[in-house]
Scaffold this motif. Structure first.
Motif, PDB file in Angstrom:
ATOM      1  N   THR A 248      21.729  -6.962  -2.560  1.00 36.27           N
ATOM      2  CA  THR A 248      21.478  -8.744  -2.801  1.00 36.27           C
ATOM      3  C   THR A 248      20.700  -8.542  -3.011  1.00 36.27           C
ATOM      4  OG1 THR A 248      21.495  -9.562  -0.996  1.00 36.27           O
ATOM      5  CG2 THR A 248      24.098  -9.668  -1.783  1.00 36.27           C
ATOM      6  N   PRO A 249      19.498  -9.535  -3.299  1.00 30.67           N
ATOM      7  CA  PRO A 249      18.128  -9.800  -3.743  1.00 30.67           C
ATOM      8  C   PRO A 249      17.673  -9.689  -2.587  1.00 30.67           C
ATOM      9  CG  PRO A 249      20.078 -11.520  -4.347  1.00 30.67           C
ATOM     10  CD  PRO A 249      20.747 -10.956  -4.402  1.00 30.67           C
ATOM     11  N   ASP A 250      18.218 -10.095  -1.280  1.00 29.45           N
ATOM     12  CA  ASP A 250      17.951  -9.849   0.313  1.00 29.45           C
ATOM     13  C   ASP A 250      17.264  -9.053   0.210  1.00 29.45           C
ATOM     14  OD1 ASP A 250      17.566 -12.004   2.611  1.00 29.45           O
ATOM     15  OD2 ASP A 250      19.094 -10.219   3.108  1.00 29.45           O
ATOM     16  N   VAL A 251      17.743  -8.027  -0.775  1.00 34.49           N
ATOM     17  CA  VAL A 251      17.018  -6.508   0.237  1.00 34.49           C
ATOM     18  C   VAL A 251      16.416  -5.976  -1.107  1.00 34.49           C
ATOM     19  CG1 VAL A 251      19.270  -5.785   1.836  1.00 34.49           C
ATOM     20  CG2 VAL A 251      19.072  -5.849  -1.317  1.00 34.49           C
ATOM     21  N   SER A 252      15.734  -7.074  -1.739  1.00 34.28           N
ATOM     22  CA  SER A 252      14.861  -6.255  -2.411  1.00 34.28           C
ATOM     23  C   SER A 252      13.179  -7.073  -2.202  1.00 34.28           C
ATOM     24  CB  SER A 252      15.305  -6.806  -3.356  1.00 34.28           C
ATOM     25  OG  SER A 252      14.354  -6.371  -5.093  1.00 34.28           O
ATOM     26  N   ASP A 253      12.273  -6.591  -2.911  1.00 34.56           N
ATOM     27  CA  ASP A 253      10.808  -7.301  -2.075  1.00 34.56           C
ATOM     28  C   ASP A 253      10.785  -8.630  -3.623  1.00 34.56           C
ATOM     29  OD1 ASP A 253      10.023  -6.308   0.426  1.00 34.56           O
ATOM     30  OD2 ASP A 253       9.093  -4.724  -0.757  1.00 34.56           O
ATOM     31  N   ASP A 254      10.974  -8.097  -4.246  1.00 32.10           N
ATOM     32  CA  ASP A 254      11.150  -8.901  -5.782  1.00 32.10           C
ATOM     33  C   ASP A 254      12.206 -10.048  -5.958  1.00 32.10           C
ATOM     34  OD1 ASP A 254      11.117  -6.657  -8.132  1.00 32.10           O
ATOM     35  OD2 ASP A 254      12.971  -7.620  -6.948  1.00 32.10           O
ATOM     36  N   GLU A 255      13.146  -9.909  -4.774  1.00 31.62           N
ATOM     37  CA  GLU A 255      14.053 -10.261  -5.151  1.00 31.62           C
ATOM     38  C   GLU A 255      15.238 -10.713  -6.508  1.00 31.62           C
ATOM     39  OE1 GLU A 255      13.989 -13.402  -1.623  1.00 31.62           O
ATOM     40  OE2 GLU A 255      15.083 -13.385  -3.449  1.00 31.62           O
ATOM     41  N   ASP A 256      14.730  -9.225  -7.534  1.00 36.01           N
ATOM     42  CA  ASP A 256      14.991  -9.640  -8.520  1.00 36.01           C
ATOM     43  C   ASP A 256      16.097  -8.787  -8.819  1.00 36.01           C
ATOM     44  OD1 ASP A 256      15.392 -10.129 -11.157  1.00 36.01           O
ATOM     45  OD2 ASP A 256      14.248  -8.424 -11.712  1.00 36.01           O
ATOM     46  N   HIS A 257      16.302  -6.932  -8.002  1.00 33.16           N
ATOM     47  CA  HIS A 257      17.475  -6.618  -8.279  1.00 33.16           C
ATOM     48  C   HIS A 257      17.738  -5.750  -6.935  1.00 33.16           C
ATOM     49  CE1 HIS A 257      16.220  -6.220 -12.750  1.00 33.16           C
ATOM     50  NE2 HIS A 257      15.326  -6.039 -12.420  1.00 33.16           N
ATOM     51  N   GLY A 258      19.370  -5.322  -6.826  1.00 34.91           N
ATOM     52  CA  GLY A 258      19.638  -4.917  -5.710  1.00 34.91           C
ATOM     53  C   GLY A 258      18.822  -3.599  -5.945  1.00 34.91           C
ATOM     54  N   ASP A 259      19.167  -2.737  -4.449  1.00 31.65           N
ATOM     55  CA  ASP A 259      19.111  -1.547  -4.470  1.00 31.65           C
ATOM     56  C   ASP A 259      20.714  -1.217  -3.676  1.00 31.65           C
ATOM     57  OD1 ASP A 259      18.764   0.892  -3.255  1.00 31.65           O
ATOM     58  OD2 ASP A 259      16.630  -0.172  -3.513  1.00 31.65           O
ATOM     59  N   TYR A 260      21.104  -0.092  -4.531  1.00 30.13           N
ATOM     60  CA  TYR A 260      22.183   0.840  -3.903  1.00 30.13           C
ATOM     61  C   TYR A 260      22.416   1.780  -2.668  1.00 30.13           C
ATOM     62  CZ  TYR A 260      19.215   4.501  -5.294  1.00 30.13           C
ATOM     63  OH  TYR A 260      18.497   5.837  -5.838  1.00 30.13           O
ATOM     64  N   ASP A 261      21.136   1.881  -2.414  1.00 33.80           N
ATOM     65  CA  ASP A 261      20.525   2.252  -1.137  1.00 33.80           C
ATOM     66  C   ASP A 261      21.589   1.656  -0.217  1.00 33.80           C
ATOM     67  OD1 ASP A 261      17.673   4.790  -0.449  1.00 33.80           O
ATOM     68  OD2 ASP A 261      20.059   4.961  -0.492  1.00 33.80           O
TER      69      ASP A 261
ATOM     70  N   ASP B 276       0.701  -1.097   0.145  1.00 35.28           N
ATOM     71  CA  ASP B 276      -0.118   0.498  -0.197  1.00 35.28           C
ATOM     72  C   ASP B 276       0.587   1.544   0.038  1.00 35.28           C
ATOM     73  OD1 ASP B 276      -2.305  -1.374  -0.114  1.00 35.28           O
ATOM     74  OD2 ASP B 276      -2.779  -1.101   2.641  1.00 35.28           O
ATOM     75  N   LEU B 277       1.620   0.915   0.709  1.00 32.04           N
ATOM     76  CA  LEU B 277       3.236   2.363   1.083  1.00 32.04           C
ATOM     77  C   LEU B 277       4.256   2.839  -0.189  1.00 32.04           C
ATOM     78  CD1 LEU B 277       3.436   2.921   4.530  1.00 32.04           C
ATOM     79  CD2 LEU B 277       1.870   4.280   3.075  1.00 32.04           C
ATOM     80  N   GLY B 278       4.319   1.535  -0.850  1.00 33.82           N
ATOM     81  CA  GLY B 278       4.799   1.461  -2.238  1.00 33.82           C
ATOM     82  C   GLY B 278       6.239   1.099  -1.886  1.00 33.82           C
ATOM     83  N   LEU B 279       6.641   0.623  -0.736  1.00 34.09           N
ATOM     84  CA  LEU B 279       7.901   0.747  -0.132  1.00 34.09           C
ATOM     85  C   LEU B 279       8.173  -0.865  -0.264  1.00 34.09           C
ATOM     86  CD1 LEU B 279       7.576   2.414   3.279  1.00 34.09           C
ATOM     87  CD2 LEU B 279       8.414   3.064   1.195  1.00 34.09           C
ATOM     88  N   ARG B 280       9.590  -0.799   0.272  1.00 32.95           N
ATOM     89  CA  ARG B 280      10.297  -2.618   0.279  1.00 32.95           C
ATOM     90  C   ARG B 280      10.798  -2.650   1.533  1.00 32.95           C
ATOM     91  NH1 ARG B 280      15.055  -1.905  -4.204  1.00 32.95           N
ATOM     92  NH2 ARG B 280      13.481  -1.494  -5.883  1.00 32.95           N
ATOM     93  N   ASP B 281      10.624  -3.513   1.844  1.00 33.41           N
ATOM     94  CA  ASP B 281      11.137  -3.933   3.505  1.00 33.41           C
ATOM     95  C   ASP B 281      12.540  -3.337   4.651  1.00 33.41           C
ATOM     96  OD1 ASP B 281      10.796  -6.478   6.144  1.00 33.41           O
ATOM     97  OD2 ASP B 281      12.751  -6.395   5.049  1.00 33.41           O
TER      98      ASP B 281
END
Length: 758
Positions: A644-657, A382-387
């Motif tokens: 790594t995929p551990d920081v992405s909800d869809d486990e597909d892309h990493g996040d530079y943040d 609902d908030l459009g966030l990742r875990d």
């Protein structure tokens, strides 16, 4: 096939797979035997023709050994696929299902005998003969039975009941017959399957094993996109037992291989190839196999069960998609402070959590946790966030607005740089997407096990792109030449234009690919900043953050409660050491590899530009020595690492943040030397559940000092043995500092393997 041809094919496919996948990581590669006959048993078969490619590439890189895969003869008849399969020295296997033909009339089962098939309008005598098979429609799970006697044109007898001797298949067929008869039909449609003699194929396999070669097989029989394994075919057991029964000097080893994908069908996804412990063929099974008859079938069945158990140790087997998504959500909540998970660790955690959930899913506390986690996931959407963005959520300030504007500007820069490649490759992307979806629909219609046909998407995307790219590049070369002629360029320019264009396009497109990835990372970070700036959202963010903290503690408590009930050695083996080199810790901003095979953020402006610029220019990231992040507020001094995929909800892309956080006590204990992230889950969990102390910190510090001074250099031709994922930190700490690293690694791996067997 000449070695040079095989190596050339491998080089070609390595380039292709490195372009399609963002990251491919081996795990447990030290389990691959360097000599002797080996059968690699792969599962799950989720990516059609890419699965054997990835397995072959990793085995060759590790041991320089060639793997010959069993491939459906039907696939080898296709022009493109057949050509490439022959370059990889594949072994053709004829399948009866590939030659299935519609039968005449309708069939039903005798009310008194489930092995007697009754036909109406059928021609059994002309369409069937003993040892052929009859296959019923998809509505009854495409049940198959072998024909033993053709009584008449309307009656035949099968060897066993449809669906096995349990009677479940027969019951389902009778229920379906009752339904169709109520609709006015007299029976079910059927297909005829010819008898296929596989003796020649088996003799070829036996000969290759006798010569000490490697055979690869996916015993599920075909690719699929289900979340669990399909029943294994008996062929792999017959190959191993038959080879050793024919020649007692042949000692075949079975290596289970698990292939885990993070969205297998997507471009720039990730993959893990995990090698399990090599299995020996029990001598008693070989003797049973030699006796023939029922004893032979019993030996095959028992050995197949042993292989299945081996595959369970390297695969993730969820009963359905919803359960798999639940397990992945719990894994992200369980992540301990300061822990940076490799792809292999993500796979291992998913597997362990899934096993625990399967055992305790009916427990009230587990059911309540499941409900709460699903509610948390809905709030995230609902908030459009990742875990992983939730713990860093802070009250919006002027820096939040400044960071948003800065990243919007950077997104525009990356978009401009990537735009030429996107436009030039646009026709190829569109055609590959459209045609691959059409092929998936065709595969789904022809299959009885596929769910959506996603297992063929990646294969067809690659094949179509490989076919279109040369045509597209040639078109651009001709177009550029025409422009040069129209512009009255000199003769030299006209002659060189097509060659320069064809040579420049691959490099330009690859650069556009990297710029595009950087832009996507920037784009995915904008939503949290926008949410933070919206009036009234702060309360929702605070509630979500508090909910995540509560759930994280609840997950840890549930695991601490039920883990020891499932594993007697729960605390001893709560460790997942990366099966690769220690992290790079040398200072500098140049490109360098990390322990998980990625590139450190400070040295890779293309993949993780935000981390580099935030740290060096604005000082807004959590890793900055001065200033604070708009989401964080702390100022640790350790190097950040790529996501790594551990920081992405869809486990597909990493996040530079993504920046690793360390507890202050951890920082102080290892300030003199950067701490390796090869740490124990138990060690980190103790830090999470109890106050840290210098003693506790020194345990992990002393353990990793053995490794920090030694570096594993992963070279294609001289690859050193990797440390097992299951070596406890306490055991590593006991290794003598003067002992050679390679000897220590070998001894520890042997010790863990022997403990696992006992």
């Amino acid at each position: 096939m000449p070695t040079i041809t095989y190596e050339a094919a491998l080089i070609f496919w390595r380039i292709i797979t490195q372009i399609f996948f963002r990251e491919i990581r081996p795990r447990g590669a030290f389990n691959v035997p360097h000599d002797g006959p080996v059968i690699f048993v792969g599962a799950p078969h989720h990516n059609q023709f890419l699965d054997p490619l990835l397995l072959s590439l990793e085995v060759y890189r590790e041991t320089r050994r060639r793997v010959q895969f069993l491939t459906a003869a039907k696939s080898l008849k296709r022009k493109a696929i057949g050509f490439f399969a022959r370059q990889m020295d594949s072994i053709p296997v004829a399948r009866a299902a590939d030659e299935a033909k519609p039968g005449t009339g309708l069939v039903s089962l005798s009310p008194d005998d489930p092995c007697l098939v009754i036909g109406e309008g059928t021609r059994f005598k002309s369409q069937f003969s003993p040892r052929m098979q009859i296959m019923l429609p998809k509505s009854v799970n495409s049940a198959v039975a072998e024909v033993v006697q053709v009584i008449s044109d309307t009656e035949l007898r099968v060897k066993k009941e449809f669906g096995g001797e349990t009677g479940k298949g027969t019951s389902r067929i009778r229920e379906k017959l009752a339904e169709v008869k109520a609709e006015g039909k007299s029976g079910l449609t059927f297909k005829t399957l010819p008898f296929v003699d596989q003796q020649e194929m088996y003799r070829g396999v036996y000969q290759r094993l006798k010569e000490g070669g490697c055979i690869g097989i996916f015993p599920e029989g075909g690719s699929h996109d289900r979340t669990d394994l399909l029943p294994l075919k008996a062929g792999v057991a017959i190959m191993a037992l038959g080879a050793m029964a024919n020649d007692p000097t042949v000692k075949v080893k079975i290596v289970p291989v698990g292939l885990a994908y993070f969205h297998a069908h997507r471009f720039r996804s990730r993959a893990v190839v995990e090698f399990g412990t090599a299995l020996d063929v029990p001598a008693e099974f070989i003797e049973m196999f030699k006796e023939g008859g029922t004893r032979k079938r019993e030996a095959v069945a028992k050995f197949l069960d042993l292989i299945y158990d081996g595959l369970k140790t390297v695969t993730i087997r969820a009963p359905d998609y919803d359960t798999l998504m639940l397990i992945q959500a719990v894994r992200r909540l369980y992540k301990t402070p300061g822990q940076h998970l490799t792809l292999g660790q993500v796979v291992e955690l998913n597997r362990r959590f899934l096993e625990g959930y399967t055992h305790f899913k009916d427990e009230p506390r587990v059911q309540k946790l499941r409900t709460d986690v699903l509610k948390y996931n809905r709030l995230l959407r609902d908030l459009g966030l990742r875990d992983h963005q939730v713990p860093r959520a802070k009250k919006a300030s002027w820096k939040t607005l400044g960071l948003l504007l800065y990243r919007l500007a950077l997104l525009m820069i990356w978009t401009i740089l990537a735009l030429p490649g996107v436009i030039l490759n646009g026709p190829m992307f569109v055609l590959a997407s459209v045609i691959s979806k059409r092929k998936a629909e065709e595969a789904l219609a022809a299959s009885v096990v596929k769910v959506a046909g996603r297992d063929v998407l990646a294969t067809w995307k690659i094949l179509i792109s490989m076919g279109i790219a040369p045509v597209l590049y040639a078109f651009y070369a001709i177009l550029a030449t025409v422009v040069a002629v129209k512009a009255n360029a000199s003769l030299g320019v006209r002659l060189w234009t097509p060659f320069l264009v064809i040579c420049a396009l691959p490099f330009m497109n690859y650069a556009a690919l990297k710029f595009g990835e950087a832009g996507m990372d920037v784009l995915k970070s904008l939503r949290p900043l926008v949410v933070a700036l919206i009036p009234g959202q702060q309360r929702d963010l605070d509630n979500l953050k508090a909910m995540r903290l509560r759930l994280s503690n609840e997950v840890a408590d549930v695991i601490n409660e039920f883990g020891p009930k499932l594993y007697d050695d729960f605390d001893q083996f709560r460790i997942l050491v990366p099966a690769s080199a220690p992290p790079s810790t040398d200072p500098g901003v140049w490109r360098r590899k990390s322990s998980v095979g990625q590139v450190d953020a400070q040295g890779n402006l293309l993949i993780h530009p935000m981390t580099w610029i935030d740290e060096r220019l604005f000082g807004w990231s959590r890793n900055s020595k001065r200033g604070t992040s708009a989401w964080g507020g702390s100022t640790p001094t350790h190097d950040s690492r790529p996501g790594t995929p551990d920081v992405s909800d869809d486990e597909d892309h990493g996040d530079y943040d993504h920046v690793i956080s360390y507890l202050p006590a951890y920082e102080d204990a290892s300030r003199s030397k950067p701490r390796s992230r090869q740490v124990s889950y138990a060690d980190l969990q103790r830090l999470r559940m109890t106050p840290t102390s210098p003693t506790a910190s020194s345990i992990g510090s002393s353990a990793v000092q053995v490794l920090d001074g030694q570096s594993l250099h992963m070279r294609p031709r001289q690859r050193k043995e990797s440390l097992s994922d299951l070596v406890p930190v306490e055991r590593i700490a006991t290794v003598g500092r003067q002992e050679p690293f390679q000897d220590a690694t070998t001894d520890l791996n042997k010790e863990i393997s022997s403990n696992a067997r006992t």
